[in-house]
Motif scaffolding. Structure first.
Motif, short mmCIF file in Angstrom:
data_model
loop_
_atom_site.label_atom_id
_atom_site.label_comp_id
_atom_site.label_asym_id
_atom_site.label_seq_id
_atom_site.Cartn_x
_atom_site.Cartn_y
_atom_site.Cartn_z
N VAL A 32 0.84 -1.20 0.00
CA VAL A 32 0.00 0.00 0.00
C VAL A 32 0.88 1.25 0.00
O VAL A 32 1.87 1.33 0.73
N MET A 33 0.50 2.20 -0.82
CA MET A 33 1.10 3.53 -0.81
C MET A 33 -0.02 4.55 -0.78
O MET A 33 -1.17 4.24 -1.14
N GLY A 34 0.31 5.76 -0.37
CA GLY A 34 -0.76 6.75 -0.32
C GLY A 34 -0.27 8.12 0.12
O GLY A 34 0.93 8.39 0.14
N TRP A 35 -1.27 8.94 0.47
CA TRP A 35 -0.99 10.34 0.81
C TRP A 35 -1.80 10.76 2.04
O TRP A 35 -2.96 10.35 2.20
N TYR A 36 -1.17 11.58 2.84
CA TYR A 36 -1.82 12.33 3.90
C TYR A 36 -1.53 13.80 3.65
O TYR A 36 -0.68 14.14 2.83
N ARG A 37 -2.20 14.65 4.38
CA ARG A 37 -1.87 16.07 4.36
C ARG A 37 -2.07 16.65 5.75
O ARG A 37 -2.79 16.11 6.57
N GLN A 38 -1.39 17.76 5.97
CA GLN A 38 -1.51 18.45 7.26
C GLN A 38 -1.49 19.95 7.04
O GLN A 38 -0.52 20.49 6.53
N ALA A 39 -2.58 20.58 7.41
CA ALA A 39 -2.68 22.03 7.34
C ALA A 39 -2.25 22.61 8.69
O ALA A 39 -2.33 21.94 9.72
N PRO A 40 -1.78 23.86 8.70
CA PRO A 40 -1.35 24.48 9.96
C PRO A 40 -2.43 24.43 11.03
O PRO A 40 -3.58 24.79 10.78
N GLY A 41 -2.06 23.95 12.21
CA GLY A 41 -3.01 23.88 13.31
C GLY A 41 -3.92 22.67 13.29
O GLY A 41 -4.72 22.49 14.21
N ASN A 42 -3.79 21.86 12.23
CA ASN A 42 -4.66 20.68 12.11
C ASN A 42 -3.85 19.40 12.28
O ASN A 42 -2.63 19.39 12.11
N GLU A 43 -4.56 18.32 12.56
CA GLU A 43 -3.91 17.02 12.61
C GLU A 43 -3.70 16.50 11.18
O GLU A 43 -4.34 16.96 10.24
N ARG A 44 -2.80 15.53 11.07
CA ARG A 44 -2.55 14.94 9.77
C ARG A 44 -3.80 14.20 9.32
O ARG A 44 -4.40 13.44 10.08
N GLU A 45 -4.19 14.42 8.08
CA GLU A 45 -5.44 13.89 7.52
C GLU A 45 -5.13 12.91 6.40
O GLU A 45 -4.41 13.25 5.45
N TRP A 46 -5.72 11.73 6.48
CA TRP A 46 -5.57 10.77 5.40
C TRP A 46 -6.30 11.24 4.16
O TRP A 46 -7.43 11.76 4.25
N ILE A 47 -5.67 11.11 2.99
CA ILE A 47 -6.25 11.57 1.73
C ILE A 47 -6.61 10.41 0.82
O ILE A 47 -7.74 10.31 0.33
N ALA A 48 -5.66 9.54 0.53
CA ALA A 48 -5.90 8.48 -0.45
C ALA A 48 -4.88 7.38 -0.29
O ALA A 48 -3.75 7.62 0.15
N THR A 49 -5.30 6.18 -0.65
CA THR A 49 -4.38 5.05 -0.71
C THR A 49 -4.61 4.24 -1.98
O THR A 49 -5.69 4.29 -2.58
N ILE A 50 -3.58 3.52 -2.36
CA ILE A 50 -3.67 2.60 -3.47
C ILE A 50 -2.95 1.32 -3.06
O ILE A 50 -1.84 1.36 -2.53
N THR A 51 -3.61 0.20 -3.27
CA THR A 51 -3.02 -1.07 -2.88
C THR A 51 -2.09 -1.59 -3.98
O THR A 51 -2.03 -1.04 -5.08
N GLY A 52 -1.41 -2.67 -3.67
CA GLY A 52 -0.55 -3.29 -4.67
C GLY A 52 -1.32 -3.77 -5.88
O GLY A 52 -0.79 -3.78 -6.99
N GLY A 53 -2.58 -4.09 -5.67
CA GLY A 53 -3.43 -4.54 -6.77
C GLY A 53 -4.11 -3.42 -7.52
O GLY A 53 -4.85 -3.66 -8.48
N GLY A 54 -3.90 -2.18 -7.05
CA GLY A 54 -4.45 -1.02 -7.74
C GLY A 54 -5.78 -0.53 -7.20
O GLY A 54 -6.36 0.41 -7.76
#
Length: 113
Positions: A32-54
């Motif tokens: 699995v690979m993916g992305w999170y993001r974090q805005a100032p003053g906020n907690e890290r937020e999960w955005i998207a993931t992609i598995t090995g199978g797509g």
């Protein structure tokens, strides 16, 4: 193992950016690979993931606007971001899981008019 994120920048609302995250030192094929993001003053937020199978999954906040993809041969995951909003402004972090989670250093996205 290193993950290097790139592609961030400044864009106006409604614009697009494409983030890349290249992994080195180990292959994430099948993982699995993916992305999170974090805005100032906020907690890290999960955005998207992609598995090995797509298989992809998205947070409701970005569904329909962001697309995650990967190039297995390049050991790279991408995040195409369209119809960007000011609330998408954040530092975006990529990750890959191989038993443990490896993180990239982040790339800054600023959406502002």
């Amino acid at each position: 193992v290193q993950l290097q994120a790139s592609g961030g920048g400044s864009v106006q609302p409604g614009g697009s950016l494409r983030l890349s995250c290249a992994a080195s030192g180990s292959s994430f094929r099948g993982n699995v690979m993916g992305w999170y993001r974090q805005a100032p003053g906020n907690e890290r937020e999960w955005i998207a993931t992609i598995t090995g199978g797509g298989t992809t999954n998205y947070a409701d906040s970005v569904k329909g606007r962001f697309t995650i993809s990967r190039d297995v041969a390049k050991n790279t995951v991408y995040l195409q971001m369209n119809s960007l909003k000011s609330e998408d402004s954040a530092v975006y972090y990529c990750f890959g899981r191989r038993g443990i989670t490896y993180w990239g250093k982040g790339t800054l996205v600023t959406v502002s008019s």
